[in-house]
Scaffold this motif. Structure first.
Motif, PDB file in Angstrom:
ATOM      1  N   LEU A   1      37.294  41.799  45.400  1.00 20.87           N
ATOM      2  CA  LEU A   1      36.823  40.412  45.449  1.00 20.87           C
ATOM      3  C   LEU A   1      36.369  39.945  44.075  1.00 20.87           C
ATOM      4  O   LEU A   1      36.561  38.782  43.704  1.00 20.87           O
ATOM      5  CB  LEU A   1      35.641  40.282  46.421  1.00 20.87           C
ATOM      6  N   TYR A   2      35.731  40.852  43.338  1.00 24.94           N
ATOM      7  CA  TYR A   2      35.143  40.516  42.039  1.00 24.94           C
ATOM      8  C   TYR A   2      35.325  41.670  41.064  1.00 24.94           C
ATOM      9  O   TYR A   2      35.535  42.817  41.465  1.00 24.94           O
ATOM     10  CB  TYR A   2      33.637  40.247  42.163  1.00 24.94           C
ATOM     11  N   PHE A   3      35.168  41.333  39.797  1.00 24.96           N
ATOM     12  CA  PHE A   3      34.901  42.324  38.765  1.00 24.96           C
ATOM     13  C   PHE A   3      33.514  42.029  38.217  1.00 24.96           C
ATOM     14  O   PHE A   3      33.240  40.906  37.781  1.00 24.96           O
ATOM     15  CB  PHE A   3      35.901  42.250  37.615  1.00 24.96           C
ATOM     16  N   ALA A   4      32.628  43.018  38.268  1.00 28.80           N
ATOM     17  CA  ALA A   4      31.331  42.885  37.607  1.00 28.80           C
ATOM     18  C   ALA A   4      31.525  43.339  36.169  1.00 28.80           C
ATOM     19  O   ALA A   4      31.841  44.507  35.910  1.00 28.80           O
ATOM     20  CB  ALA A   4      30.279  43.731  38.307  1.00 28.80           C
ATOM     21  N   LYS A   5      31.371  42.422  35.246  1.00 21.29           N
ATOM     22  CA  LYS A   5      31.577  42.750  33.839  1.00 21.29           C
ATOM     23  C   LYS A   5      30.282  43.296  33.257  1.00 21.29           C
ATOM     24  O   LYS A   5      29.241  42.658  33.319  1.00 21.29           O
ATOM     25  CB  LYS A   5      32.025  41.514  33.053  1.00 21.29           C
TER      26      LYS A   5
ATOM     27  N   ILE B   1      33.931  46.528  36.580  1.00 24.55           N
ATOM     28  CA  ILE B   1      33.663  47.333  37.757  1.00 24.55           C
ATOM     29  C   ILE B   1      34.102  46.559  38.997  1.00 24.55           C
ATOM     30  O   ILE B   1      33.617  45.455  39.260  1.00 24.55           O
ATOM     31  CB  ILE B   1      32.168  47.678  37.870  1.00 24.55           C
ATOM     32  N   PRO B   2      35.047  47.103  39.778  1.00 27.32           N
ATOM     33  CA  PRO B   2      35.502  46.379  40.954  1.00 27.32           C
ATOM     34  C   PRO B   2      34.428  46.297  42.036  1.00 27.32           C
ATOM     35  O   PRO B   2      33.671  47.256  42.255  1.00 27.32           O
ATOM     36  CB  PRO B   2      36.703  47.193  41.442  1.00 27.32           C
ATOM     37  N   ILE B   3      34.363  45.150  42.698  1.00 23.87           N
ATOM     38  CA  ILE B   3      33.519  44.953  43.880  1.00 23.87           C
ATOM     39  C   ILE B   3      34.444  44.456  44.986  1.00 23.87           C
ATOM     40  O   ILE B   3      35.124  43.439  44.814  1.00 23.87           O
ATOM     41  CB  ILE B   3      32.386  43.948  43.621  1.00 23.87           C
ATOM     42  N   THR B   4      34.497  45.158  46.096  1.00 25.04           N
ATOM     43  CA  THR B   4      35.442  44.856  47.158  1.00 25.04           C
ATOM     44  C   THR B   4      34.759  44.173  48.343  1.00 25.04           C
ATOM     45  O   THR B   4      33.529  44.075  48.397  1.00 25.04           O
ATOM     46  CB  THR B   4      36.108  46.155  47.652  1.00 25.04           C
ATOM     47  N   LYS B   5      35.561  43.756  49.298  1.00 20.77           N
ATOM     48  CA  LYS B   5      34.994  43.108  50.494  1.00 20.77           C
ATOM     49  C   LYS B   5      34.150  44.097  51.302  1.00 20.77           C
ATOM     50  O   LYS B   5      33.276  43.697  52.070  1.00 20.77           O
ATOM     51  CB  LYS B   5      36.095  42.506  51.362  1.00 20.77           C
ATOM     52  N   GLU B   6      34.430  45.396  51.128  1.00 21.77           N
ATOM     53  CA  GLU B   6      33.618  46.408  51.810  1.00 21.77           C
ATOM     54  C   GLU B   6      32.331  46.719  51.057  1.00 21.77           C
ATOM     55  O   GLU B   6      31.298  46.998  51.670  1.00 21.77           O
ATOM     56  CB  GLU B   6      34.416  47.709  51.990  1.00 21.77           C
ATOM     57  N   SER B   7      32.368  46.691  49.713  1.00 18.78           N
ATOM     58  CA  SER B   7      31.177  47.061  48.937  1.00 18.78           C
ATOM     59  C   SER B   7      30.222  45.892  48.718  1.00 18.78           C
ATOM     60  O   SER B   7      29.014  46.089  48.596  1.00 18.78           O
ATOM     61  CB  SER B   7      31.581  47.664  47.589  1.00 18.78           C
ATOM     62  N   MET B   8      30.734  44.671  48.663  1.00 14.56           N
ATOM     63  CA  MET B   8      29.893  43.513  48.359  1.00 14.56           C
ATOM     64  C   MET B   8      28.724  43.349  49.333  1.00 14.56           C
ATOM     65  O   MET B   8      27.585  43.131  48.906  1.00 14.56           O
ATOM     66  CB  MET B   8      30.759  42.244  48.350  1.00 14.56           C
ATOM     67  N   PRO B   9      28.947  43.445  50.656  1.00 11.14           N
ATOM     68  CA  PRO B   9      27.826  43.234  51.586  1.00 11.14           C
ATOM     69  C   PRO B   9      26.660  44.187  51.390  1.00 11.14           C
ATOM     70  O   PRO B   9      25.510  43.837  51.695  1.00 11.14           O
ATOM     71  CB  PRO B   9      28.478  43.429  52.962  1.00 11.14           C
TER      72      PRO B   9
END
Length: 497
Positions: A94-98, A109-117
């Protein structure tokens, strides 16, 4: 007491009861997370490269998945950043945390639909645990401020990109939006000093009850409030009674904060990172933060003393010991596998599992969240003296958190063989070189949280005499290039000009 504050207590108790299911069954929770991670990622490029379909237990995982830092995992991450799907985790993130890497430059750093919540849920649960324990819920009626980065996001190959705190700002629950400060427009201001001044304007006449942020940044906010109002923060905000923080150790700031506030307030420590929300303080009476074992993160640990050996032993939660310094290794629903985030932790309890962050794998300074490492200070000094007649025998660096006047700074203790004509010019040159290497440090200088470094001259043979005074004179003992406290620095003063 309002209806909101009344309802907050039973809700907090229900959250705590739900948490207790995995708190009281920690190994089962981690085993479930492990199996789900391997199963869901078996069809990814990483999963195929590491034969996930044949992983039946933790021993199989250790054989197939080595410990890696960002640089070692970068070949996979770069493919994700380039827009490829199903590389480290199913689909795209969903995102990249820079973030600013200490050795790798900018990190994505990848942030996915599973990790974001999990970032949102764990932040909420930290507050719920506080309410469940203390039955104090009055603060939910007041205003809340979260000092954070800009929520403005960019896009990189179809994926939103920004700092973690800015990404999280998009997920503030609707029921908190009404009470949340600063305004969206103010939060989007990039220049930190301008932003803080605007935050002061927006909050100085409000009923602030929760204040959250990295201590060094919050200190600046408090000082500006006092400067404008002429009142201690606790008098200005009579209902302020909860400080939420993370990023750096609060202890060096605690006395200063109590002076700025004018009284003591409860505090909750968080341990979030772009890679995951790892732990939070779940009790005001217990030492350490509750490790989050049901948040899509599988933990491994390596004793810090063994980490740089040829084949260090990796262990799971069930084998950790209290008081031992461990390098924490994670595998996550964001697609980080056997990932070394660089932090070291110590367990303060195993029933439940609570940790403190004990530092970084190597020597560092991060008293203000800057993550400066030895390589960076050495390179900065080297760049500053190149093509000059300046020569240096020895040096070390320490943070000065509570100067007699002015902003905090990094203090460089230097023993010169051949001194510069102008110490202040050298200091500015070193500082500029360090800012180029480390964007966290640049942000702190640019935002006027820190002032440029200060050089303190050490007497001839001063370091040698210091090492002798502590019984460590000899070739086998090395002076650390930098430290995150002033244990060395305060003793060195006796050997300075």
């Amino acid at each position: 007491m309002s209806l909101k504050s009344i309802l907050a207590i039973p809700f907090a108790l229900s959250v705590k009861r739900k948490m207790n299911k995995w708190i009281h069954n920690p190994h089962k929770a981690q085993e479930r997370v492990f199996k789900e991670l391997v199963s869901k990622a078996s069809g990814t490029v990483f999963g195929k490269d590491h034969d996930f379909t044949s992983i039946n237990n933790y021993q199989d995982f250790v054989k197939r998945v080595p410990v890696r830092d960002y640089e070692a995992l970068r070949a996979y991450v770069d493919r994700v950043v380039a827009g490829e799907e199903n590389i480290l985790w199913p689909n795209k993130p969903l995102y990249f945390a820079k973030t600013s890497g200490t050795t790798s430059g900018a990190k994505y750093i990848p942030i996915t639909k599973e990790s974001m919540p999990t970032h949102i849920t764990n932040a909420r649960n930290a507050i719920m645990c506080y309410i469940a324990e203390t039955k104090n819920s009055k603060f939910v009626n007041g205003k809340m401020i979260f000092l954070q980065g800009s929520p403005v996001l960019n896009e990189k190959n179809g994926v939103q990109l920004g700092r973690l705190s800015g990404i999280v700002a998009h997920y503030v629950p609707a029921y908190l939006q009404k009470n949340r400060l600063p305004s969206w427009e103010t939060n989007c201001i990039e220049d930190w000093e301008t932003k803080v001044n605007k935050i002061v304007e927006e909050t100085i006449n409000e009923d602030m009850s929760i204040i959250s942020g990295i201590p060094s940044w919050v200190q600046m906010y408090f000082e500006k409030l006092i400067e404008k109002s002429g009142k201690p923060v606790g008098e200005l905000f009579k209902n302020f009674n909860l400080f939420i923080y993370g990023g750096v150790n609060y202890e060096p700031y605690k006395k200063k904060f109590e002076n700025l506030i004018g009284r003591k307030v409860d505090a909750i420590e968080l341990y979030p990172a772009s890679e995951g929300f790892f732990a939070f303080q779940d009790s005001q009476s217990a030492n350490g933060m509750l490790l989050q074992l049901d948040s899509g993160i599988f933990y491994e640990f390596i004793k810090t003393d063994d980490f740089f050996s040829e084949n260090p032993k990796r262990i799971t939660l069930k084998d950790v010991e209290i008081g031992v310094n461990y390098v924490m290794i994670i595998s996550t629903t964001a697609g980080l596998w056997g990932y070394n985030i660089g932090d070291t932790v110590k367990f303060t309890s195993t029933k439940p599992y609570r940790v403190i962050v004990s530092g970084r794998v190597k020597h560092f300074i991060s008293a203000f969240g800057e993550h400066v490492i030895g390589k960076e200070v050495e390179e900065a000094l080297k760049e500053a003296v190149v093509n000059t007649d300046i020569s240096i025998n020895e040096f070390t660096v320490a943070p000065q958190i509570n100067p007699q006047s002015g902003l905090p700074f990094h203090e460089w203790f230097i023993e010169f063989e051949n001194e510069p004509n102008d110490i202040s010019t050298l200091a500015l040159s070193i500082d500029a070189a360090l800012q180029k290497q480390n964007s966290y440090y640049f942000d702190l200088i640019d935002g006027k949280v820190l002032k440029p470094l200060v050089i303190t001259k050490v007497k001839k043979n001063g370091f040698q005499n210091y090492m002798k005074s502590i019984g460590k004179l000899g070739g086998q003992n090395k002076l650390p290039r930098l430290a995150n406290d002033r244990k060395i620095a305060d003793k060195l003063i006796d050997f300075c000009l």
